[in-house]
Every structure is written in structure tokens, then in C-alpha cells.
Design a protein around this motif. Sequence first.
Motif: not given
Length: 390
Positions: A242-266
Motif C-alpha cells: 500500500g506504500l508508494v515510491p517517492v524521491s526525497v531531496e538530499g536522501w540519496g536513496k529511494p523512499a516510500w510513503a504512505d499515500p494518505a500522507a501525500l494527500e494534504t500538506p502537513p
Amino acid sequence: MTTPRPIADLSADEARRIALRAQGFLGAPDRRSGVRGILRHLGAIQLDTISVLARSHELVPYARLGAVGRKTVEDAYWQDTHSFEYWSHAACILPIEEWPHFAFRRRAYRNRPHWNHDLPDGVYDQVIKQLRSEGPLTATELGGAKRTSDWWDWSGSKVAVERALMYGEVVCVERRGWKRLYDLAERAVPEELLHDELDDAECLRRLVGLAGRSLGVGTRADIADYHRLKGEQVDAVIAESGLVPVSVEGWGKPAWADPAALETPPRGRHRTTLLSPFDSLIWERARTERIFGFTHRLEAYVPKQKRVYGYFAMPVLAGGRLVGRVDPAREGRTLVAKQVTLDGPKAVPAVAQALAEAATWVDCTNIRVERVEAPDLREPLNVELARLLG
């Protein structure tokens, strides 16, 4: 494993805020769900023997909810079979509904060929028989926790009941004076949950998904570390978690996120608080450095002369950043800040606020600052503390 194309590109600041919200530090806390809500939200709360201000499993909900009563915390965990203790990130309190998803680990323990402690013949069956007729019981009541004063020298009954705990035949239903209180799983776990029917893949999918939601966003290593899974176990199921692939600035490695966390800005209010060194926000040192630019290491097991920040240095969270450390102690009704490290003058009000709230929570009426790493900030800190304490 081939990493799929990211569906979103996150800035380092966005990833930090997503992580804070996922861990319950950004936005108004859900006080209606209370401590049990925090447990479900995090998925695991680590236990540890060290108690300075309080034990770590008390500090974790305090850090998110504020001055919740310590008895309220214990009751929330243990009453009505709401949770169980098992090996997750470490020894952790876990929501009872996750019992079936640790079947893969129970099976692994049952198939384990070597153990550190020998199990005398017949003792395991005797412990189960005694629990069935007399339980719940502590290891002492079962025949003794230790054979000698050495902490590792367990008695046969202690070896047996701990083995039964790992196998899932026995459950820790409460901590009583920090001793585990054991009972048979068949009595302690609700019947509809008491099974090992889920295969390893289904268990791992659930735990990887839970870890991703509790972290908000994380690398493969972050997600694996949350419930201490192997990297290859994560790889095998992450595409179906259920997680989705994302990239994060400066992390240098692939990342995964909770799609619900991407729906609205924190958005929302940041919590200012002392953090247990065992808080899941800062469990993984590399992640903490990557997200906060903050090096965190528990020094309780470091020789005293080699400690830099103190025995139980607690990071201070404020404004979504880690702005300092406090190594606390208690003397009667005085909270002692044995050593304070501040990230510059701007951190003084936040550290003072965190200390003042913690003092109130543990029923201290006074705060004494012994050492400040930057001596010129000692007086401003004391002035701010005096103002807060009235």
C-alpha cells in the motif's frame, strides 16, 4: 530489487513535516483516543528498564499528549487486553489486533535451532501447567527469575516462560513493578485473534504497511528497522504493502510513503517536548541525522568518562526541529538538568518550556540547572525557567 519510478518528489522540509505528522508531533493531538490512540497510531511503543523522569513507554504518550496521568498510561496499555508485549523494534507494547501479524516471528522462534540459555527437561511443561492452574504469575512466582545475582543467570522456569512468550503460548499481560506478569495466550488474547493462520508474506505486508504509515515516509532501511525486519523481507512485499515510491531531496536513496500522507500538506501546531531516547521518532540514528541533521546516541551504556551529552540525554523537540538535549535527574521534588546542550540562544525558550512542563508532569516544583554546554546561555535559561515557574 528494481525500484519503481517515484510518483512524487518531496523536498527535505516536506519529508520532515510528513514524518512529524505521522509520529503525532504536528497538529492537534487526538485527546479523545488518548494513549490507546497513540499506541495504534505508532504501532509499537518501546519498553526499557531505565527510569529517570519516567519509563520510556510513559514518556512516549506524554511527548504527544502532554501531562497525561502516569496511571492513566499504564491502565490504557494493560486493561481490557488492549495490548500485548512482544519483540518488534525491541521489546515493545503492541496493539492486540496485531497479534496475528506476528505469527511469522513466532514461527521463526519455534524453528530456532540455538538459544543462549539451556532449557532443562520437563520445565517448560511444568511452567505451562502452573500458569494454567494458578496464573497470571511473575517469573519469581513461577519458581524464581534467577539462579544467582547475575542478571544473565536465569532460572529454568525463567528460561521456560520466556521461551513460551517467544513461541506465543504465553503472553505478558502487565508489567508489575517492572516484572512481567505472564498468562496463557489462550486466556489473554481474544479468541478471534488467537491464531497463526496468516502466512509470512501476509504478516510482512501488514507490518511494512504499518511501518510506512507510522513513519509517513522512509527508505527501505527505515521501514525495515521499525519492526526489525530484514531488508529482503521488505523487498518481497513492499510493492503490495500500500506504500508508494517517492524521491526525497538530499536522501540519496529511494523512499516510500504512505499515500494518505501525500494527500494534504502537513499543517498545525508543533509540539515542544523532551523526547525519550527510545521514542520512535528518533529510533534510527541514520534517519534522525538525515531528517533533522541531529546525531542522537544513547550514552547510558557508554563509560561515564566517555559520555558527551549524559547518561539519559533527552532530545528537545520544538518547532519541528531538534534544538538541544537535556540529561535529567530527580532529587525529591526537584528536576535536575545535569547537563543542557542548546542549539544557540534561540533554543533557550523552547528548552525552558520543555523542562517546565516535564517538571510539572512528574510533580516537581523546582528545576536546578547544573551545567550548560555554552556557559553564556546558563543565565538566560535560568531566567526563562523562573518566569515559567512563576
